[in-house]
Design an enzyme around this catalytic site. Structure first.
Site, PDB file in Angstrom:
ATOM      1  N   ASP A 104       2.738   7.056 -26.501  1.00 43.39           N
ATOM      2  CA  ASP A 104       3.187   7.833 -27.649  1.00 43.39           C
ATOM      3  C   ASP A 104       4.496   7.197 -28.160  1.00 43.39           C
ATOM      4  O   ASP A 104       5.298   7.557 -27.713  1.00 43.39           O
ATOM      5  CB  ASP A 104       2.981   9.343 -27.698  1.00 43.39           C
ATOM      6  CG  ASP A 104       2.870   9.827 -29.313  1.00 43.39           C
ATOM      7  OD1 ASP A 104       3.335   9.282 -30.005  1.00 43.39           O
ATOM      8  OD2 ASP A 104       2.172  10.669 -29.148  1.00 43.39           O
ATOM      9  N   ASP A 211       4.083   7.248 -33.994  1.00 45.63           N
ATOM     10  CA  ASP A 211       4.213   8.624 -34.571  1.00 45.63           C
ATOM     11  C   ASP A 211       4.884   8.444 -35.969  1.00 45.63           C
ATOM     12  O   ASP A 211       5.585   7.366 -35.967  1.00 45.63           O
ATOM     13  CB  ASP A 211       5.358   9.512 -33.652  1.00 45.63           C
ATOM     14  CG  ASP A 211       5.565  10.798 -34.105  1.00 45.63           C
ATOM     15  OD1 ASP A 211       4.611  11.370 -34.100  1.00 45.63           O
ATOM     16  OD2 ASP A 211       6.683  11.246 -34.388  1.00 45.63           O
ATOM     17  N   GLU A 261       0.091   6.886 -36.774  1.00 41.48           N
ATOM     18  CA  GLU A 261      -0.152   8.101 -37.349  1.00 41.48           C
ATOM     19  C   GLU A 261       0.458   7.988 -38.613  1.00 41.48           C
ATOM     20  O   GLU A 261       1.730   7.689 -38.900  1.00 41.48           O
ATOM     21  CB  GLU A 261       0.619   9.430 -36.759  1.00 41.48           C
ATOM     22  CG  GLU A 261       0.286  10.644 -37.291  1.00 41.48           C
ATOM     23  CD  GLU A 261       1.477  11.619 -36.938  1.00 41.48           C
ATOM     24  OE1 GLU A 261       1.108  12.886 -36.793  1.00 41.48           O
ATOM     25  OE2 GLU A 261       2.582  11.388 -36.477  1.00 41.48           O
ATOM     26  N   HIS A 335      -2.669  17.619 -31.348  1.00 36.90           N
ATOM     27  CA  HIS A 335      -1.541  18.937 -30.856  1.00 36.90           C
ATOM     28  C   HIS A 335      -0.930  19.401 -32.066  1.00 36.90           C
ATOM     29  O   HIS A 335       0.047  20.275 -31.678  1.00 36.90           O
ATOM     30  CB  HIS A 335      -0.689  17.972 -30.150  1.00 36.90           C
ATOM     31  CG  HIS A 335       0.127  17.224 -30.727  1.00 36.90           C
ATOM     32  ND1 HIS A 335      -0.247  15.784 -30.970  1.00 36.90           N
ATOM     33  CD2 HIS A 335       1.495  17.050 -31.038  1.00 36.90           C
ATOM     34  CE1 HIS A 335       0.618  14.946 -31.528  1.00 36.90           C
ATOM     35  NE2 HIS A 335       1.787  15.818 -31.513  1.00 36.90           N
ATOM     36  N   ASP A 336      -0.923  19.029 -33.326  1.00 35.81           N
ATOM     37  CA  ASP A 336      -0.264  19.467 -34.497  1.00 35.81           C
ATOM     38  C   ASP A 336      -1.151  20.327 -35.542  1.00 35.81           C
ATOM     39  O   ASP A 336      -0.783  20.855 -36.309  1.00 35.81           O
ATOM     40  CB  ASP A 336       0.315  18.315 -35.277  1.00 35.81           C
ATOM     41  CG  ASP A 336       1.246  17.566 -34.845  1.00 35.81           C
ATOM     42  OD1 ASP A 336       2.096  18.026 -34.069  1.00 35.81           O
ATOM     43  OD2 ASP A 336       1.308  16.295 -35.372  1.00 35.81           O
TER      44      ASP A 336
HETATM   45  O1  ISL Z   1       3.051  19.145 -37.733  1.00 36.78           O
HETATM   46  C1  ISL Z   1       2.709  18.756 -38.689  1.00 36.78           C
HETATM   47  C2  ISL Z   1       1.838  19.763 -39.266  1.00 36.78           C
HETATM   48  O2  ISL Z   1       1.977  20.837 -38.341  1.00 36.78           O
HETATM   49  C3  ISL Z   1       3.004  17.426 -39.450  1.00 36.78           C
HETATM   50  O3  ISL Z   1       3.659  17.424 -40.402  1.00 36.78           O
HETATM   51  C4  ISL Z   1       3.569  16.726 -38.480  1.00 36.78           C
HETATM   52  O4  ISL Z   1       5.010  16.862 -38.626  1.00 36.78           O
HETATM   53  C5  ISL Z   1       3.325  15.278 -38.903  1.00 36.78           C
HETATM   54  O5  ISL Z   1       2.046  15.237 -38.653  1.00 36.78           O
HETATM   55  C6  ISL Z   1       3.907  14.331 -37.757  1.00 36.78           C
HETATM   56  O6  ISL Z   1       3.751  14.738 -36.604  1.00 36.78           O
HETATM   57  C7  ISL Z   1       4.213  13.911 -35.465  1.00 36.78           C
HETATM   58  O7  ISL Z   1       5.840  13.713 -35.632  1.00 36.78           O
HETATM   59  C8  ISL Z   1       6.302  14.890 -35.462  1.00 36.78           C
HETATM   60  C9  ISL Z   1       6.080  15.642 -34.478  1.00 36.78           C
HETATM   61  O8  ISL Z   1       6.547  17.100 -34.282  1.00 36.78           O
HETATM   62  C10 ISL Z   1       4.646  15.934 -33.916  1.00 36.78           C
HETATM   63  O9  ISL Z   1       4.051  16.491 -33.188  1.00 36.78           O
HETATM   64  C11 ISL Z   1       3.926  14.485 -34.122  1.00 36.78           C
HETATM   65  O10 ISL Z   1       2.529  14.326 -34.117  1.00 36.78           O
HETATM   66  C12 ISL Z   1       7.818  14.546 -35.380  1.00 36.78           C
HETATM   67  O11 ISL Z   1       7.987  13.452 -34.283  1.00 36.78           O
END
Ligand code: ISL
Length: 560
Positions: A104, A211, A261, A335-336
């Site tokens: 990642d 990411d 993403e 995981h989000d």
């Molecule tokens: O987490 C979200 C919804 O709860 C989204 O807005 C998320 O922040 C977005 O999808 C981006 O996520 C990624 O980057 C973030 C990190 O916190 C997330 O875990 C990751 O998947 C910042 O690096």
């Protein structure tokens, strides 16, 4: 079928990826945090499930303010997750089971503990050029820096700029203040990041997840957003395609298993990012199907999902990406997100839990794309039912619990109910391996609580049960590998016979598969079709008559 590249579809469409949120997967040391050796110890389980790739969330050196998405050193492993030897062993053992690792890459921002930011903060102009800095208004002081450069909001709440008294400048952070955004206009930044890819590729990594990679191209001048939170100025920015091509070329990863993403993106942009002619990414994650339970567009709200909206999200991404040579990652969660069985299914009775936990993958595994399973989803894990905000660890959830009360006029209980439904931590509770204390995740104190239902909902209980959710995932994975029509067939959505039903067909040559899914606990009308055999169902037998049973999903096939 407009793609004209059937072999690519067969290749990508026959693979299944599995996401590991490393902190919550399996702890080999007893310190309460999952780690790399914990993954190695569970490889037989993953091989038996039948997955081809493991996307492992960041395990690099990090202060862990955002669960590792705040990277302080891209080339070293945080001791809490293990050592480089552990990593090499994981690569070897995964390889021996035909499983490739996907790492990642958090390249939109670093941690403020990264050496680059530390040097920038100490005044080094070379490293200040790595970040997005803006001068304050005249007369700014450490105590009173004045107005931030723009009104953009951080995704985790609050303004997206933080004043650094050491530098005498504001820095941009689309996420937490401890996650300063990188300046991709700087060629040195781009080549540093490409070299990070080569470093891990040389260690045997087979793919990468990027990411929030559609946020990397920021405007040259920053202005207030009078209509929104600022995202329209940096989402899918002008140079994203160009930067991705460069990264892929210089990183030497063209043709590898890659996924970007894409936050708040469009189908059109994702076609460009994933069409192989562009030499960018193999596929994209988009989040439109997570908007279906936002009230008035607000994510921090609670309601049941709108199924016609869900159907339209799937339909448009499936049909339009396919028509123009794009490729979708297929997923219900990550995981989000909260647990899909709670969110899109029904975990309130054992029967509805089991049916709906199987319906969800049936609906997406037969679509066109590459499925991603998020750890524990294959067991039907649910939101944990935490009862107090003290049980949450996530920076975003804690911030919004406060913001909803301070700015949204919600009571503590109302704000909490929403967190308990939508928080990212709902999906981050430890994987439930067995019915021993802490669900077999750790012998120590887990960093976040374990869901109480682990006593009956766990991998050990499901492994031996032919009717388990786990067994059903295995079946779907095997089916995807066996059926070219699922891998590479065209896709078309059918008119829904009810607003709780999603139906689509796949076609390849003279073969046809029709999938019908009832997203409700009540019987719903189905499209009755002549002939055909049952390909797969989450009931023991084929649907009869003109109704689908509660949470029934069924796929029929006609073999030409
Ligand atoms: O987490 C979200 C919804 O709860 C989204 O807005 C998320 O922040 C977005 O999808 C981006 O996520 C990624 O980057 C973030 C990190 O916190 C997330 O875990 C990751 O998947 C910042 O690096």
């Amino acid at each position: 079928m407009a793609i004209g590249n059937n072999s690519r579809a067969r290749e990508l469409g026959s693979k299944v990826a599995y996401e590991i949120y490393v902190r919550s997967f399996s702890d080999s040391t007893g310190n309460g945090v999952g780690d790399l050796r914990g993954i190695t110890q569970r490889l037989d389980y993953l091989a038996d499930l039948g997955v081809d790739y493991l996307w492992i969330t960041p395990f690099f050196v990090s202060p862990l303010k955002d669960g590792g998405y705040d990277v302080a050193d891209y080339r070293n492993i945080d001791p809490v997750f293990g050592t480089m030897d552990d990593f090499d062993e994981l690569v070897r053992e995964a390889d021996a089971r035909g499983i490739g690792l996907m790492l990642d890459m958090v390249f939109n921002h670093t941690s403020d503990q990264h050496e680059w930011f530390q040097r920038a903060r100490a005044g080094d102009p070379r490293y200040q050029a790595y970040y997005l800095l803006q001068d304050p208004e005249p007369g700014a002081t450490a105590d009173d820096p004045g107005k931030p450069p723009t009104n953009w909001e951080s995704k985790f709440g609050g303004n997206a700029w933080t004043y650094s008294p050491e530098m005498g400048k504001w820095y941009l952070h689309l996420y937490d203040a401890s996650q300063p955004d990188l300046n991709w206009r700087n060629p040195e930044v781009r080549s540093e990041l490409a070299s990070v890819l080569r470093f891990w590729k040389d260690r045997g990594v087979k793919g990468f997840r990027f990411d929030v990679v559609n946020n990397i191209s920021k405007p040259v001048t920053f202005e207030d957003d009078l209509e929104g939170d600022g995202r329209r100025f940096y989402t899918d920015g002008e140079h994203v395609d160009e930067y991705l091509r460069l990264l892929v070329r210089e990183g030497g990863i063209d043709g590898m298993m890659t996924v970007g993403e894409m936050s708040s993106t469009t189908i059109e942009r994702c076609i460009s990012y994933s069409n192989p002619d562009n030499h960018e990414l193999a596929m994209t994650f988009s989040f439109h199907h997570f908007r279906v339970d936002n009230v008035g567009g607000n994510r921090w709200s609670k309601t049941r999902p709108d199924i016609p909206m869900l159907r339209e999200a799937f339909r448009s991404w499936q049909e339009e990406m396919t028509a123009a040579g794009g490729w979708n990652a297929l997923f219900w969660t990550c995981h989000d997100q909260p647990r899909p069985t709670t969110r899109f299914g029904d975990d309130t009775t054992p029967e509805s839990w089991r049916r709906s936990a199987k319906l969800l993958p049936l609906c997406t595994f037969l679509l066109r794309g590459t499925p991603y399973i998020y750890q524990g989803e294959e067991l039907g894990m649910t939101n944990p039912g935490f009862t107090s905000i003290d049980q949450y660890r996530d920076v975003e959830s804690i911030n919004y619990h406060r913001i909803m009360q301070e700015e949204g006029g919600k009571s503590e209980r109302e704000a909490f109910e929403i967190i308990a439904y939508k928080s990212r931590d709902n999906g981050r509770t430890p994987v439930q391996w067995d019915d021993t204390p802490n669900a077999g995740f750790t012998t120590g104190e887990p960093w976040i609580g374990v869901s109480e239902n682990y006593t009956w909902l766990n991998a050990q209980a499901e492994i031996d049960d032919p009717d388990s959710v786990l067994a059903f995932y295995k079946r779907l994975i095997a089916l995807r590998k066996a059926e070219e029509i699922i891998q590479a067939g065209d896709v078309r959505f059918l008119d829904s016979p009810s607003d709780k039903v999603i139906a689509y067909e796949r076609t390849l040559g003279d073969e046809r598969v029709v999938v019908q899914c009832n997203f409700s606990g009540e019987p719903q009308p189905r499209i009755a079709l002549e002939g055909g055999e049952l390909l797969v169902s989450n009931y023991d037998n084929a649907a009869e008559g003109d109704m689908l049973r509660p949470w029934e999903g069924t796929a029929q096939v006609w073999r030409g």
